[in-house]
Design an enzyme around this catalytic site. Structure first.
Site, mmCIF file in Angstrom:
data_model
loop_
_atom_site.group_PDB
_atom_site.id
_atom_site.type_symbol
_atom_site.label_atom_id
_atom_site.label_comp_id
_atom_site.label_asym_id
_atom_site.label_seq_id
_atom_site.Cartn_x
_atom_site.Cartn_y
_atom_site.Cartn_z
ATOM 1 N N HIS A 1 -27.437 -32.263 0.330
ATOM 2 C CA HIS A 1 -25.932 -32.850 0.301
ATOM 3 C C HIS A 1 -25.432 -33.201 1.727
ATOM 4 O O HIS A 1 -24.493 -34.145 1.886
ATOM 5 C CB HIS A 1 -24.942 -31.968 -0.523
ATOM 6 N N ASP B 1 -31.107 -29.032 -3.224
ATOM 7 C CA ASP B 1 -30.165 -29.108 -2.150
ATOM 8 C C ASP B 1 -30.876 -28.704 -0.887
ATOM 9 O O ASP B 1 -30.245 -28.161 0.086
ATOM 10 C CB ASP B 1 -29.083 -28.454 -2.193
ATOM 11 N N SER C 1 -22.648 -25.513 5.685
ATOM 12 C CA SER C 1 -23.777 -25.744 4.774
ATOM 13 C C SER C 1 -25.067 -26.003 5.370
ATOM 14 O O SER C 1 -24.855 -26.843 6.373
ATOM 15 C CB SER C 1 -22.988 -26.696 3.745
#
Length: 320
Positions: free
Chosen positions: A70, A100, A175
């Site tokens: 993402h 992901d 992230s």
């Protein structure tokens, strides 16, 4: 020894574990800057069109980097800033949005790498989330594994399963950064947080990451004309004690992460987690070495694979 002295020693041991692990993995943690024309589809990671920011970590010294899918979704330009301040343009090698995970590559070599762990995680185990949030050097948050095998099902986002749940603080800028154990070895990759759950964090486990790497590597390493050994893998550093015991001169080999059903490797009884160290007597340190040798072979030719399994050196003959 008084209670206060014992508490001080315990705190020192905890601090030592955290700082040591952070120092080991920190040089391999990178900042990822994104330029995109449209926002990511996922509702779990809201981000407007324009610019984006995330973290990642180098897992191969030739410039290969892991991050979240993402983070780089819809990116038209990706740049990576290393811990030493150097910045490089990055290309997307492959990604799997369902779990992901994405793999990038930059034009640099001899880079510090994050060691990928092998141990099984346990609830209550100390872990650290390391990232490069908002461009502020690398930062560390420590906590414990709260649960394993969690499912994250957020409306508007793909359902994610088999996640590691921790109480380490994770923010959007983190992230794609590594989740590491007290020895600084990667055990997962941070992927999501629940803002209303007081810092509850989730990470993609290492087994899932390795499966994605294997799939991407196997597709890239398929030789022209269909000649292939039928494996996917990655470069790993050989255990020093094992090297001395077996009198090996090379420091790296290729760990098998995926074996294609009914392929030459499976027929030769090669298995996941075997480490290939030579093909027809030529040392193998990474997938590209094996790919180069296989490309020189024609259909039905045999190739002798030397590999490590269970602390022993073995050989098999595979028919391509």
């Amino acid at each position: 020894m008084s209670t206060s002295e014992r508490d001080a020693l315990a705190m020192d041991a905890y601090s030592h574990a955290v700082t040591t692990a952070a120092e080991l993995v920190g040089p391999a943690v990178v900042r990822i800057d994104i330029e995109r024309d449209m926002a990511p589809r996922s509702g779990r990671y809201p981000s407007p069109p324009g610019r984006g920011l995330g973290s990642g970590f180098i897992f191969a010294s030739d410039g290969q980097i892991l991050t979240n899918a993402h983070v780089v979704e819809h990116a038209r330009r990706i740049s990576v800033t290393l811990a030493d301040g150097r910045t490089f343009a990055a290309g997307l090698i492959g990604s799997d949005p369902a779990v992901d995970v994405a793999v990038l590559r930059i034009g640099a070599d001899h880079l510090p790498v994050a060691e990928l762990g092998r141990q099984v995680l346990r609830v209550g185990q100390l872990v650290l989330a390391v990232g490069n949030p908002y461009g502020l050097n690398w930062t560390v948050t420590a906590g414990v594994v709260s649960a394993i095998g969690r499912t994250l099902d957020v409306p508007g986002s793909p359902k994610m399963v088999n996640l590691i749940q921790t109480d380490t603080s994770i923010n959007p800028g983190n992230s794609g950064g590594p989740l590491v154990d007290s020895a600084g070895r990667v055990v997962g990759m941070t992927t999501a947080m629940l803002p209303m759950a007081q810092g509850l964090g989730f990470s993609v486990p290492l087994d899932t990451i390795k499966a994605v790497l294997a799939h991407i590597t196997q597709k890239r390493n398929a030789a022209p004309g269909g000649v292939s050994l039928g494996v996917g893998g990655m470069s790993v550093t050989l255990d020093a004690t094992l090297r001395r015991t077996l009198k090996l001169t090379q420091q790296q080999g290729m760990e098998i992460l995926e074996v294609r059903p009914q392929g030459p490797a499976e027929r030769a009884e090669l298995k996941r987690q075997d480490i290939i160290i030579a093909a027809d007597g030529t040392p193998i340190a990474e997938p590209r070495d094996l790919q180069r040798i296989v490309r020189d072979r024609m259909h039905s030719e045999k190739i002798v694979i030397t590999f490590l399994r269970g602390g022993k050196q073995r050989k098999v003959t595979a028919v391509l």
